[in-house]
Write a protein that holds these residues in place. Structure first.
Motif, mmCIF file in Angstrom:
data_model
loop_
_atom_site.group_PDB
_atom_site.id
_atom_site.type_symbol
_atom_site.label_atom_id
_atom_site.label_comp_id
_atom_site.label_asym_id
_atom_site.label_seq_id
_atom_site.Cartn_x
_atom_site.Cartn_y
_atom_site.Cartn_z
ATOM 1 N N PHE A 1 0.880 -1.172 0.000
ATOM 2 C CA PHE A 1 0.000 0.000 0.000
ATOM 3 C C PHE A 1 0.918 1.221 0.000
ATOM 4 N N ALA A 2 0.708 2.103 -0.989
ATOM 5 C CA ALA A 2 1.556 3.298 -1.085
ATOM 6 C C ALA A 2 0.719 4.532 -0.756
ATOM 7 N N HIS A 3 1.149 5.283 0.249
ATOM 8 C CA HIS A 3 0.551 6.582 0.526
ATOM 9 C C HIS A 3 1.486 7.608 -0.089
ATOM 10 N N ILE A 4 0.958 8.396 -1.024
ATOM 11 C CA ILE A 4 1.849 9.378 -1.641
ATOM 12 C C ILE A 4 1.314 10.789 -1.404
ATOM 13 N N ARG A 5 2.133 11.572 -0.734
ATOM 14 C CA ARG A 5 1.816 12.994 -0.559
ATOM 15 C C ARG A 5 3.120 13.743 -0.343
ATOM 16 N N ASN A 6 3.049 15.038 -0.591
ATOM 17 C CA ASN A 6 4.231 15.872 -0.448
ATOM 18 C C ASN A 6 4.216 16.571 0.914
ATOM 19 N N ILE A 7 5.372 16.914 1.377
ATOM 20 C CA ILE A 7 5.500 17.734 2.590
ATOM 21 C C ILE A 7 6.647 18.705 2.343
ATOM 22 N N LYS A 8 6.627 19.811 3.073
ATOM 23 C CA LYS A 8 7.731 20.756 2.939
ATOM 24 C C LYS A 8 8.420 20.871 4.285
ATOM 25 N N SER B 1 2.183 20.108 2.135
ATOM 26 C CA SER B 1 2.092 21.032 1.004
ATOM 27 C C SER B 1 1.243 20.447 -0.116
ATOM 28 N N ALA B 2 1.067 21.236 -1.187
ATOM 29 C CA ALA B 2 0.361 20.729 -2.364
ATOM 30 C C ALA B 2 1.164 19.553 -2.947
ATOM 31 N N HIS B 3 0.487 18.705 -3.713
ATOM 32 C CA HIS B 3 1.109 17.441 -4.135
ATOM 33 C C HIS B 3 2.283 17.593 -5.089
ATOM 34 N N LYS B 4 2.176 18.566 -5.989
ATOM 35 C CA LYS B 4 3.154 18.629 -7.069
ATOM 36 C C LYS B 4 4.573 18.796 -6.498
ATOM 37 N N THR B 5 5.515 18.117 -7.137
ATOM 38 C CA THR B 5 6.889 18.063 -6.633
ATOM 39 C C THR B 5 7.419 19.422 -6.177
ATOM 40 N N GLU B 6 7.239 20.453 -7.018
ATOM 41 C CA GLU B 6 7.883 21.748 -6.732
ATOM 42 C C GLU B 6 7.344 22.443 -5.472
ATOM 43 N N TYR B 7 6.211 21.979 -4.937
ATOM 44 C CA TYR B 7 5.644 22.639 -3.760
ATOM 45 C C TYR B 7 6.214 22.138 -2.440
ATOM 46 N N GLY B 8 6.945 21.042 -2.506
ATOM 47 C CA GLY B 8 7.425 20.491 -1.242
ATOM 48 C C GLY B 8 8.855 20.011 -1.336
ATOM 49 N N SER B 9 9.237 19.187 -0.372
ATOM 50 C CA SER B 9 10.618 18.709 -0.321
ATOM 51 C C SER B 9 10.787 17.345 -0.973
ATOM 52 N N ASP C 1 10.394 14.457 -4.076
ATOM 53 C CA ASP C 1 10.342 14.321 -5.532
ATOM 54 C C ASP C 1 9.205 13.352 -5.883
ATOM 55 N N ILE C 2 8.012 13.903 -6.001
ATOM 56 C CA ILE C 2 6.850 13.024 -6.203
ATOM 57 C C ILE C 2 6.970 12.293 -7.552
ATOM 58 N N TYR C 3 7.460 12.988 -8.562
ATOM 59 C CA TYR C 3 7.684 12.321 -9.853
ATOM 60 C C TYR C 3 8.637 11.140 -9.670
ATOM 61 N N GLY C 4 9.734 11.384 -8.992
ATOM 62 C CA GLY C 4 10.735 10.324 -8.786
ATOM 63 C C GLY C 4 10.156 9.152 -7.997
ATOM 64 N N ILE C 5 9.292 9.450 -7.047
ATOM 65 C CA ILE C 5 8.680 8.384 -6.226
ATOM 66 C C ILE C 5 7.748 7.536 -7.091
ATOM 67 N N VAL C 6 6.894 8.205 -7.869
ATOM 68 C CA VAL C 6 5.965 7.458 -8.727
ATOM 69 C C VAL C 6 6.759 6.640 -9.742
ATOM 70 N N LYS C 7 7.830 7.225 -10.268
ATOM 71 C CA LYS C 7 8.645 6.512 -11.252
ATOM 72 C C LYS C 7 9.294 5.274 -10.615
ATOM 73 N N ALA C 8 9.723 5.415 -9.370
ATOM 74 C CA ALA C 8 10.327 4.258 -8.691
ATOM 75 C C ALA C 8 9.305 3.136 -8.540
ATOM 76 N N TYR C 9 8.079 3.497 -8.184
ATOM 77 C CA TYR C 9 7.043 2.457 -8.109
ATOM 78 C C TYR C 9 6.838 1.818 -9.476
ATOM 79 N N TYR C 10 6.759 2.662 -10.493
ATOM 80 C CA TYR C 10 6.530 2.143 -11.849
ATOM 81 C C TYR C 10 7.664 1.206 -12.261
ATOM 82 N N ASP C 11 8.884 1.683 -12.091
ATOM 83 C CA ASP C 11 10.049 0.914 -12.533
ATOM 84 C C ASP C 11 10.184 -0.429 -11.806
ATOM 85 N N ASN C 12 9.683 -0.463 -10.570
ATOM 86 C CA ASN C 12 9.761 -1.716 -9.811
ATOM 87 C C ASN C 12 8.546 -2.616 -10.041
ATOM 88 N N GLY C 13 7.697 -2.215 -10.975
ATOM 89 C CA GLY C 13 6.533 -3.053 -11.304
ATOM 90 C C GLY C 13 5.494 -3.116 -10.193
#
Ligand code: CS2
Ligand code: MN
Length: 346
Positions: A261-268, A278-286, A288-300
């Motif tokens: 189970f993956a909980h994905i949210r950003n924080i600053k 903070s807001a979800h998009k990567t640039e609003y927090g500390s 890397d939401i893109y990088g996190i989603v990509k890691a999930y994707y890449d690991n199947g």
């Protein structure tokens, strides 16, 4: 992955009908809220929950949470009875078709914040944690109002419970967790329910209480306590990510096969042991939401995902962290990232 959304039951102002209208959300994360912690959840009640969710055209995907009684965490009192009840609840959940259960092992308090409606610069409200403020709070004086904890404690109960924890070290908590896992995961394996522990939020001790699901080393230790795919994780980016020592991409890469189970949210992170949601998009927090989603994707990753908390925006009021609008934006953002990553991989 399967995109899900938390629903707090019939009293939740965020209704199933509204959730159904969020694009690409098909699963519901919920629980039965009126059964005292430690008692068995009857099969009929679980079935009723499932039928309600299905009547709205959604699926009951994850139970968050089946709470763990304090006697289990402190390792005394009636722990064996509560562990047997926990196993009974798992059997009933499995019978109703549930295959993933989230829980946590935080003493007394679930997620803790210093302000539940801090105004951010864009006028939205968010939960924040300010270390100085938390250090000055005294839970025994009833100075706390937290979104995620059992509000039924009286001041006397709270004092007695905190006193009990004075004799419980981190190592004791590890031992009590192992005692619990040795009994519960055996049943989880038998009935094929994936157990997914939620990390401590924030990932450091508060009010003198020990906390152990806090970093990579401890998660490794946790997974080895009972080495089974049924002894898994809820990887909450926002909980672990407030500590700059935790690299969420690294954690996804290291543990993906045990994350159910993956909980994905950003924080600053705003200072030492200080942060805002903070807001979800990567640039609003500390994070890397893109990088996190990509890691999930890449690991199947093929488990459940949910956007976790959101800010209060557009004048919405409701349960702190659990309004409709910003969480819906989160779900859509995460789906967008997933689609883009998937397309570019082909
Ligand atoms: C929180 C917690 O971050 C979160 O998901 O809302 O309340 C969480 O549900 C529990 O710690 C899981 O047991
Ligand atoms: Mn979470």
């Amino acid at each position: 992955m399967k995109m899900t959304f938390r629903w707090y039951g019939e009293d939740d102002p965020v209704t199933l009908e509204k959730i159904k209208q969020i694009p690409a959300v098909s699963g519901i994360v919920s629980a039965i809220y009126d059964i005292p912690v430690g008692e068995v959840w009857p099969y009929e009640r679980i079935l009723r929950l499932k039928e309600t969710v299905e009547a709205a055209g959604l699926e009951l995907s994850v139970i968050e949470s089946v709470p763990v009684h304090e006697d289990i965490k402190t390792g005394d009192g009636d722990r064996d009875r509560y562990i047997n009840n926990y196993c009974e609840t798992l059997r009933n959940l499995a019978k109703a078709g549930v295959d993933c259960v989230c829980y946590n092992f935080m003493p007394v308090f679930d997620w803790t914040r210093s302000n539940l409606a801090y105004e951010l610069s864009d006028g939205s409200n968010a939960l924040i944690y300010d270390n100085e403020t938390v250090l000055k709070m005294d839970p025994v004086k009833g100075e706390l109002s937290l979104p995620g904890w059992d509000a039924s404690y009286t001041k006397d109960d709270m004092k007695a419970l905190l006193d009990k924890y004075k004799n419980i070290s981190e190592e004791d908590l590890w031992n009590n967790l192992k005692y619990f896992l040795d009994r519960v995961i055996k049943v989880a394996e038998e009935v094929k329910v994936k157990m997914a522990i939620h990390p401590d939020d924030p990932p450091w001790g508060i009010f003198g209480l020990p906390r152990i699901i806090t970093n990579k080393k401890n998660i490794e230790r946790f997974l080895k306590l009972y080495d089974s795919p049924y002894n898994g994780l809820t990887l909450c980016s926002g909980s672990l990510g407030v500590s700059p020592d935790n690299d969420i991409v690294e954690l996804v890469n290291a543990f993906c096969d045990r994350i159910h189970f993956a909980h994905i949210r950003n924080i600053k992170i705003t200072g030492e042991r200080c942060f805002e949601e903070s807001a979800h998009k990567t640039e609003y927090g500390s994070l890397d939401i893109y990088g996190i989603v990509k890691a999930y994707y890449d690991n199947g990753f093929d488990g459940y995902i949910r956007p976790d908390h959101g800010r209060m925006i557009w004048g919405e009021t409701g349960k702190p962290g659990y309004g409709l609008f910003d969480r819906a934006l989160g779900a859509v953002y995460l789906n967008g990232l997933w689609e883009a990553i998937d397309r570019s991989a082909k």
